[in-house]
Scaffold this motif. Structure first.
Motif, mmCIF file in Angstrom:
data_model
loop_
_atom_site.group_PDB
_atom_site.id
_atom_site.type_symbol
_atom_site.label_atom_id
_atom_site.label_comp_id
_atom_site.label_asym_id
_atom_site.label_seq_id
_atom_site.Cartn_x
_atom_site.Cartn_y
_atom_site.Cartn_z
ATOM 1 N N LYS A 127 3.603 -6.557 -4.726
ATOM 2 C CA LYS A 127 2.599 -7.555 -4.946
ATOM 3 C C LYS A 127 3.471 -8.872 -5.359
ATOM 4 O O LYS A 127 2.616 -9.865 -4.821
ATOM 5 C CB LYS A 127 2.208 -6.872 -6.316
ATOM 6 N N GLN A 128 4.491 -8.796 -5.988
ATOM 7 C CA GLN A 128 4.880 -10.331 -6.247
ATOM 8 C C GLN A 128 5.210 -10.885 -4.612
ATOM 9 O O GLN A 128 4.885 -12.762 -4.490
ATOM 10 C CB GLN A 128 5.940 -10.659 -6.780
ATOM 11 N N LYS A 129 5.056 -10.070 -3.873
ATOM 12 C CA LYS A 129 5.967 -11.208 -2.534
ATOM 13 C C LYS A 129 4.680 -11.667 -1.710
ATOM 14 O O LYS A 129 4.758 -12.279 -1.033
ATOM 15 C CB LYS A 129 6.516 -10.005 -1.763
ATOM 16 N N LEU A 130 3.975 -10.300 -1.969
ATOM 17 C CA LEU A 130 2.296 -10.680 -1.602
ATOM 18 C C LEU A 130 1.857 -11.778 -1.805
ATOM 19 O O LEU A 130 1.337 -12.829 -1.401
ATOM 20 C CB LEU A 130 1.701 -9.364 -1.870
ATOM 21 N N ALA A 131 1.499 -12.251 -3.386
ATOM 22 C CA ALA A 131 1.440 -13.475 -4.116
ATOM 23 C C ALA A 131 1.883 -14.406 -3.626
ATOM 24 O O ALA A 131 1.666 -16.283 -3.345
ATOM 25 C CB ALA A 131 1.686 -12.889 -5.577
ATOM 26 N N LYS A 132 3.349 -14.154 -3.224
ATOM 27 C CA LYS A 132 3.680 -15.477 -3.271
ATOM 28 C C LYS A 132 3.487 -16.393 -1.533
ATOM 29 O O LYS A 132 4.148 -17.154 -1.671
ATOM 30 C CB LYS A 132 5.396 -14.935 -2.533
ATOM 31 N N VAL A 133 3.160 -15.219 -0.649
ATOM 32 C CA VAL A 133 2.854 -15.852 0.581
ATOM 33 C C VAL A 133 1.051 -16.311 0.145
ATOM 34 O O VAL A 133 1.053 -17.327 1.122
ATOM 35 C CB VAL A 133 2.256 -14.197 1.614
ATOM 36 N N HIS A 134 0.446 -15.851 -0.383
ATOM 37 C CA HIS A 134 -0.883 -16.195 -0.132
ATOM 38 C C HIS A 134 -1.142 -17.664 -0.954
ATOM 39 O O HIS A 134 -1.406 -18.318 -0.684
ATOM 40 C CB HIS A 134 -1.718 -15.304 -1.925
ATOM 41 N N ARG A 165 6.239 -1.145 -6.497
ATOM 42 C CA ARG A 165 4.931 -1.861 -6.042
ATOM 43 C C ARG A 165 4.725 -2.761 -7.311
ATOM 44 O O ARG A 165 3.983 -4.133 -6.634
ATOM 45 C CB ARG A 165 4.553 -0.538 -6.959
ATOM 46 N N ILE A 166 5.375 -3.044 -8.166
ATOM 47 C CA ILE A 166 5.556 -4.950 -8.541
ATOM 48 C C ILE A 166 5.827 -5.935 -7.562
ATOM 49 O O ILE A 166 5.655 -7.028 -7.615
ATOM 50 C CB ILE A 166 5.781 -4.675 -10.248
ATOM 51 N N LYS A 167 7.435 -5.399 -7.805
ATOM 52 C CA LYS A 167 7.768 -6.664 -6.546
ATOM 53 C C LYS A 167 6.640 -6.827 -5.324
ATOM 54 O O LYS A 167 6.845 -7.948 -4.636
ATOM 55 C CB LYS A 167 9.241 -5.817 -6.224
ATOM 56 N N SER A 208 0.642 -0.959 -0.159
ATOM 57 C CA SER A 208 0.061 0.266 -0.215
ATOM 58 C C SER A 208 0.896 1.365 -0.074
ATOM 59 O O SER A 208 -0.078 2.075 -0.491
ATOM 60 C CB SER A 208 -0.808 -0.027 1.423
ATOM 61 N N ARG A 209 2.186 0.875 0.019
ATOM 62 C CA ARG A 209 3.453 1.960 0.757
ATOM 63 C C ARG A 209 3.571 2.657 -1.037
ATOM 64 O O ARG A 209 3.840 3.926 -1.123
ATOM 65 C CB ARG A 209 4.196 2.302 1.495
ATOM 66 N N LYS A 210 3.421 1.968 -2.410
ATOM 67 C CA LYS A 210 4.166 1.896 -3.185
ATOM 68 C C LYS A 210 4.091 2.900 -3.916
ATOM 69 O O LYS A 210 1.827 2.903 -3.634
ATOM 70 C CB LYS A 210 4.664 0.033 -3.559
#
Length: 245
Positions: free
Chosen positions: A72-79, A68-70, A59-61
Motif C-alpha cells: 500500500k505504501q508503494k502504491l501511495a508513492k506512485v500516486h 500488504r502495508i508495504k 490485491s494479492r496481499k
C-alpha cells in the motif's frame, strides 16, 4: 527600546496592460488568445503501467499483513509522484502566464459536473483545471494583477471573435471553422480564448461581475454585449446592413 514594524501592503489590482484569455481542453491543456497551445502532460497515463502493477500486487496481499502495508505504501508513492508532477507543471505554467500578462481571463468551469461523464471522468480528473485556475487567481492577486472568471455558460466556441456572429451548431469533432458572415477562418480553441478575453475586458470596463450569459449574447437575434469590448472601426462589417452577426 524601539520597535520597528514593516507592513507589506498587498498591491492594488491593475487592469491596464497586456490581457490574455485562456481556454482549457483535453486535446491541449490550455490555449491562449495569443495563439499559444500547451500540451496536456497526461501524468496518469505516463505512470499507468506502474500503477497497475502496484495495484495488482496490493490485491494479492493478505489483509492485515505487513506485506500488504508495504504494498500500500508503494502504491501511495506512485500516486504522490503523479500529484507532485501535476503541481509542478501547473505552477510553472500559471507563473509564466501571470508574469507575462496584466489581465488574465479564464472560464469558470464546473469540474465536478463534468466528472459525472464516465467516459471523460478519468481524463478530466487528471488535468487539474480547478487547481490551475486557483493558482492563476492567487498569483495574479499577489502580483497586483487582475484575474477574471467568465461564466461557464458564455458561448465562446461558437462566437466569431471578429464580427460576433454565432453559429447554431459546432460539434466537438470540428476543430476549425469559417464564419459565414465575415469569412474569418478560426481555430476553434484559439477563437474561444479570444472571446473569453473580450468578455473579461467587457466585464472590467463595466465594473461588474455580471457576464454576458444572462444578456443578449445568449439570445439569438439580438445584439451581443461583446460589442462593448471590441473596438469597431468605421466601415466595419459588424454594422453592415444595419445588423450585427
Amino acid at each position: 527600546m524601539s520597535l520597528v514594524l514593516e507592513f507589506c501592503a498587498k498591491p492594488m489590482s491593475k487592469v491596464d496592460g497586456k490581457a490574455i484569455g485562456i481556454d482549457v481542453g483535453l486535446n491541449h491543456f490550455a490555449i491562449t488568445s495569443n495563439g499559444s497551445k500547451y500540451n496536456h502532460p497526461r501524468h496518469v497515463a505516463k505512470h499507468e503501467g506502474n500503477l497497475k502493477r502496484k495495484q495488482q500486487n496490493l490485491s494479492r496481499k493478505q489483509k492485515g499483513s505487513q506485506n500488504r502495508i508495504k504494498a500500500k505504501q508503494k502504491l501511495a508513492k506512485v500516486h504522490s509522484k503523479i500529484t507532485r508532477c501535476r503541481e509542478d507543471f501547473l505552477h510553472e505554467l500559471s507563473s509564466k502566464i501571470v508574469n507575462e500578462n496584466q489581465v488574465i481571463a479564464v472560464e469558470n468551469i464546473n469540474v465536478k459536473g463534468m466528472v459525472g461523464n464516465h467516459n471523460l471522468a478519468k481524463a478530466i480528473s487528471d488535468v487539474g483545471w480547478g487547481m490551475f485556475t486557483t493558482m492563476l487567481k492567487y498569483k495574479a492577486e499577489w502580483e497586483g494583477k487582475t484575474s477574471v472568471e467568465v461564466d461557464r455558460f458564455f458561448v465562446s466556441s461558437k462566437t466569431c471573435h471578429g464580427c460576433l456572429n454565432r453559429v447554431d451548431s459546432l460539434p466537438l469533432d470540428i476543430r476549425q471553422w469559417t464564419c459565414q458572415y465575415c469569412g474569418s477562418h478560426h481555430d476553434r480553441d484559439i477563437n474561444a480564448a479570444k472571446c473569453i478575453k473580450n468578455e473579461a475586458l467587457r466585464i472590467l470596463s463595466l465594473g461588474t461581475s455580471d457576464t454576458a450569459c444572462g444578456g443578449n449574447v445568449r439570445q439569438p437575434g439580438k445584439t451581443s454585449v461583446l460589442l462593448d469590448a471590441v473596438p469597431v472601426e468605421s466601415g466595419s462589417p459588424i454594422f453592415a446592413n444595419g445588423r450585427v452577426g
